[in-house]
Design an enzyme around this catalytic site. Structure first.
Site, PDB file in Angstrom:
ATOM      1  N   HIS A  78       0.867  -1.190   0.000  1.00 42.75           N
ATOM      2  CA  HIS A  78       0.000   0.000   0.000  1.00 42.75           C
ATOM      3  C   HIS A  78       0.896   1.231   0.000  1.00 42.75           C
ATOM      4  O   HIS A  78       1.764   1.358   0.877  1.00 42.75           O
ATOM      5  CB  HIS A  78      -0.882   0.026   1.246  1.00 42.75           C
ATOM      6  CG  HIS A  78      -1.774  -1.166   1.376  1.00 42.75           C
ATOM      7  ND1 HIS A  78      -3.008  -1.228   0.779  1.00 42.75           N
ATOM      8  CD2 HIS A  78      -1.617  -2.353   2.018  1.00 42.75           C
ATOM      9  CE1 HIS A  78      -3.569  -2.398   1.062  1.00 42.75           C
ATOM     10  NE2 HIS A  78      -2.760  -3.106   1.818  1.00 42.75           N
ATOM     11  N   GLY A  83      -8.841  -1.851   3.225  1.00 43.59           N
ATOM     12  CA  GLY A  83      -9.531  -1.039   4.233  1.00 43.59           C
ATOM     13  C   GLY A  83      -9.883  -1.886   5.445  1.00 43.59           C
ATOM     14  O   GLY A  83      -9.730  -3.115   5.425  1.00 43.59           O
ATOM     15  N   THR A 114      -5.297   3.976  -2.685  1.00 46.89           N
ATOM     16  CA  THR A 114      -6.690   4.419  -2.735  1.00 46.89           C
ATOM     17  C   THR A 114      -6.743   5.855  -3.229  1.00 46.89           C
ATOM     18  O   THR A 114      -6.234   6.755  -2.551  1.00 46.89           O
ATOM     19  CB  THR A 114      -7.301   4.373  -1.311  1.00 46.89           C
ATOM     20  OG1 THR A 114      -6.768   3.251  -0.605  1.00 46.89           O
ATOM     21  CG2 THR A 114      -8.805   4.314  -1.356  1.00 46.89           C
ATOM     22  N   GLU A 132      -9.027 -11.336   6.735  1.00 46.78           N
ATOM     23  CA  GLU A 132      -7.913 -10.753   7.502  1.00 46.78           C
ATOM     24  C   GLU A 132      -8.228 -10.832   8.998  1.00 46.78           C
ATOM     25  O   GLU A 132      -7.339 -10.837   9.833  1.00 46.78           O
ATOM     26  CB  GLU A 132      -7.690  -9.289   7.069  1.00 46.78           C
ATOM     27  CG  GLU A 132      -6.395  -8.676   7.566  1.00 46.78           C
ATOM     28  CD  GLU A 132      -6.172  -7.236   7.079  1.00 46.78           C
ATOM     29  OE1 GLU A 132      -7.003  -6.720   6.299  1.00 46.78           O
ATOM     30  OE2 GLU A 132      -5.163  -6.638   7.493  1.00 46.78           O
ATOM     31  N   ASN A 155       0.670   4.493   0.833  1.00 46.32           N
ATOM     32  CA  ASN A 155       0.829   5.341   2.024  1.00 46.32           C
ATOM     33  C   ASN A 155       1.347   4.575   3.243  1.00 46.32           C
ATOM     34  O   ASN A 155       1.912   5.168   4.151  1.00 46.32           O
ATOM     35  CB  ASN A 155      -0.475   6.065   2.346  1.00 46.32           C
ATOM     36  CG  ASN A 155      -0.699   7.231   1.393  1.00 46.32           C
ATOM     37  OD1 ASN A 155      -0.062   8.272   1.503  1.00 46.32           O
ATOM     38  ND2 ASN A 155      -1.564   7.033   0.396  1.00 46.32           N
TER      39      ASN A 155
HETATM   40  C1  LIG Z   1      -2.648  -3.723   7.889  1.00 45.05           C
HETATM   41  N1  LIG Z   1      -3.613  -4.348   7.055  1.00 45.05           N
HETATM   42  C2  LIG Z   1      -4.401  -3.709   6.145  1.00 45.05           C
HETATM   43  N2  LIG Z   1      -5.623  -4.235   5.911  1.00 45.05           N
HETATM   44  C3  LIG Z   1      -6.481  -3.638   5.073  1.00 45.05           C
HETATM   45  N3  LIG Z   1      -6.208  -2.512   4.418  1.00 45.05           N
HETATM   46  C4  LIG Z   1      -5.005  -1.959   4.591  1.00 45.05           C
HETATM   47  C5  LIG Z   1      -4.038  -2.527   5.448  1.00 45.05           C
HETATM   48  N4  LIG Z   1      -2.943  -1.766   5.399  1.00 45.05           N
HETATM   49  C6  LIG Z   1      -3.217  -0.734   4.547  1.00 45.05           C
HETATM   50  N5  LIG Z   1      -4.471  -0.847   4.086  1.00 45.05           N
HETATM   51  C7  LIG Z   1      -5.184   0.064   3.174  1.00 45.05           C
HETATM   52  O1  LIG Z   1      -4.231   0.929   2.548  1.00 45.05           O
HETATM   53  C8  LIG Z   1      -4.526   2.289   2.869  1.00 45.05           C
HETATM   54  C9  LIG Z   1      -3.247   3.094   2.972  1.00 45.05           C
HETATM   55  O2  LIG Z   1      -2.615   3.172   1.715  1.00 45.05           O
HETATM   56  P1  LIG Z   1      -3.197   4.069   0.503  1.00 45.05           P
HETATM   57  O3  LIG Z   1      -3.742   5.323   1.081  1.00 45.05           O
HETATM   58  O4  LIG Z   1      -4.254   3.250  -0.168  1.00 45.05           O
HETATM   59  O5  LIG Z   1      -2.004   4.292  -0.361  1.00 45.05           O
HETATM   60  C10 LIG Z   1      -5.307   2.191   4.170  1.00 45.05           C
HETATM   61  O6  LIG Z   1      -6.084   3.358   4.374  1.00 45.05           O
HETATM   62  C11 LIG Z   1      -6.142   0.935   3.948  1.00 45.05           C
HETATM   63  O7  LIG Z   1      -7.274   1.226   3.149  1.00 45.05           O
HETATM   64 ZN   LIG Z   2      -2.811  -5.030   2.671  1.00 47.98          ZN
END
Ligand SMILES: CNc1ncnc2c1ncn2[C@@H]1O[C@H](COP(=O)(O)O)[C@@H](O)[C@H]1O
Ligand SMILES: [Zn+2]
Length: 358
Positions: A30, A185, A111, A215, A32
């Site tokens: 991800h 998310g 996202t 998860e 961020n």
């Molecule tokens: C730890 N386990 C996890 N489970 C589910 N979703 C996750 C996550 N870790 C991250 N995200 C998802 O990635 C977003 C941040 O990156 P971006 O803003 O999209 O680049 C989080 O807001 C969540 O929607």
């Molecule tokens: Zn993930």
């Protein structure tokens, strides 16, 4: 004073690092969540008024948080990353860092976010990430990058459908840089049944689907439903198998379609959905010979990198060099860029003899 064992361990770590430094693919990152300390520092300098400190953006070694607290940390990072310039810097830094860790192929996911205060739109958000990928390529960073547009399940069905349309547009306009859709998310919010039409539409228009499934323990029904699509890959899948409250029927579905799992050891242990490394479901799927890919999830938040995740898997589950080599090589077939698979296989075969000489 170092004992023989410590020395041995250092040597082993050093050896693994060298050995693995050259053969990575990262399929579950991800954007961020992948922001490093040094990039956070630059962001904090841009926005001193937010009063954000390091401890608020990362979970250090030995620390554990609840999954809910992990999402709070990600929200703090979102506050720091709210302009196009931020996105560009963050994406370029993250790509360079993965490349420096030896990652040759990276699938980033993020996202699209709209920020009223700065005028950033979702479309500009995606364009900026694509721009970062192009700039890195032009600057000669030695890594192939593809992008998955992410649907945040917290935002509901309507936004999910809009996001799919956006992803489809970019898939068509970026010459194959946007390859798929991610569903992520907070897993405790909402139900996948509401998102099913959007996910199905994505699949039908040719976007590859990577879905965070099971998860947390309470998602068996949802996974049962979403596995029927079927997705092209599964994020985590921590609670799919019967031993942890999933079911044989879920496992059978995953097996039937041979759907690869993206497994993130540190993320699951620090987020406390898995009690310890040795309890990680990697072993369950690995012993079954099921395609599983080691990934970082959020390398910034969880203070890790892909080399470290491979090392952890090797030391926890006693994997040999040969095992790791095979694990890394098999990940090639799980990527969403079929056009690159042959080239990556070639690269891996060429590197193999040099690695085993170490
Ligand atoms: C730890 N386990 C996890 N489970 C589910 N979703 C996750 C996550 N870790 C991250 N995200 C998802 O990635 C977003 C941040 O990156 P971006 O803003 O999209 O680049 C989080 O807001 C969540 O929607
Ligand atoms: Zn993930």
């Amino acid at each position: 004073v170092m004992s023989i064992l410590d020395l041995f361990y250092c040597g082993y770590r050093y050896f693994c690092t060298c050995f693995l430094q050259h053969l990575h693919k990262e399929l579950h990152a991800h954007l961020n969540g992948s922001v490093s300390f040094s990039t956070i520092e630059k962001l904090v300098a841009r926005k001193p008024h937010l009063n954000i400190e390091h401890g608020m953006t990362a979970i250090r070694s030995g620390q554990r948080r609840t999954l809910d607290e992990c999402f709070q940390v990600l929200k703090v990072i979102h506050q720091l990353v709210d302009t196009e310039e931020d996105i560009l810097m963050v994406a370029k830094d993250v790509i360079r860092e993965f490349a420096a860790d030896g990652v040759k192929y990276l699938e980033l996911r993020s996202t699209p976010r709209k920020e009223k205060t700065t005028g950033m739109t979702k479309r500009r958000y995606v364009e900026t990430v694509i721009e970062a990928i192009r700039q890195c390529k032009n600057e000669g960073v030695d890594i192939e990058v593809r992008f998955l547009v992410a649907v945040d399940r917290r935002n509901g069905a309507e936004v999910a459908m809009e996001t799919v349309k956006l992803a489809e547009d970019f898939m068509l306009s970026t010459g194959g840089l946007v390859v798929g859709l991610d569903l992520s998310g907070d897993p405790t919010v909402g139900h996948g049944r509401d998102l099913l039409p959007a996910l199905q539409k994505a699949k039908n228009c040719g976007l590859k689907l990577s879905l965070h499934l099971s998860e947390v323990p309470s998602q068996a029904d949802e996974s049962e439903l979403l596995l029927n699509i079927p997705p092209d890959r599964i994020g985590h899948g921590t609670f799919l198998h019967p031993e942890v409250g999933g079911s044989q029927s879920l496992v059978d579905k995953v097996r039937k379609h041979n759907t690869p799992l993206e497994l993130c050891l540190t993320s699951n242990v620090k987020g406390q959905t898995v009690s310890s490394y040795s309890q990680h479901h990697f072993l369950y799927w690995y012993q079954m010979g099921h395609p599983s890919v080691i990934c970082t999830d959020d390398k910034g938040v969880f203070c890790t990198d892909l080399s470290q995740e491979y090392q952890l898997a090797a030391s926890t589950f006693n994997l040999s060099q040969e095992d790791m080599w095979t694990l890394s090589q098999k990940a090639i077939d799980c990527t969403f860029a079929p056009d690159l698979q042959q080239q990556l296989h070639q690269k891996w075969l060429e590197l193999r003899p040099t690695l085993f000489q170490l």
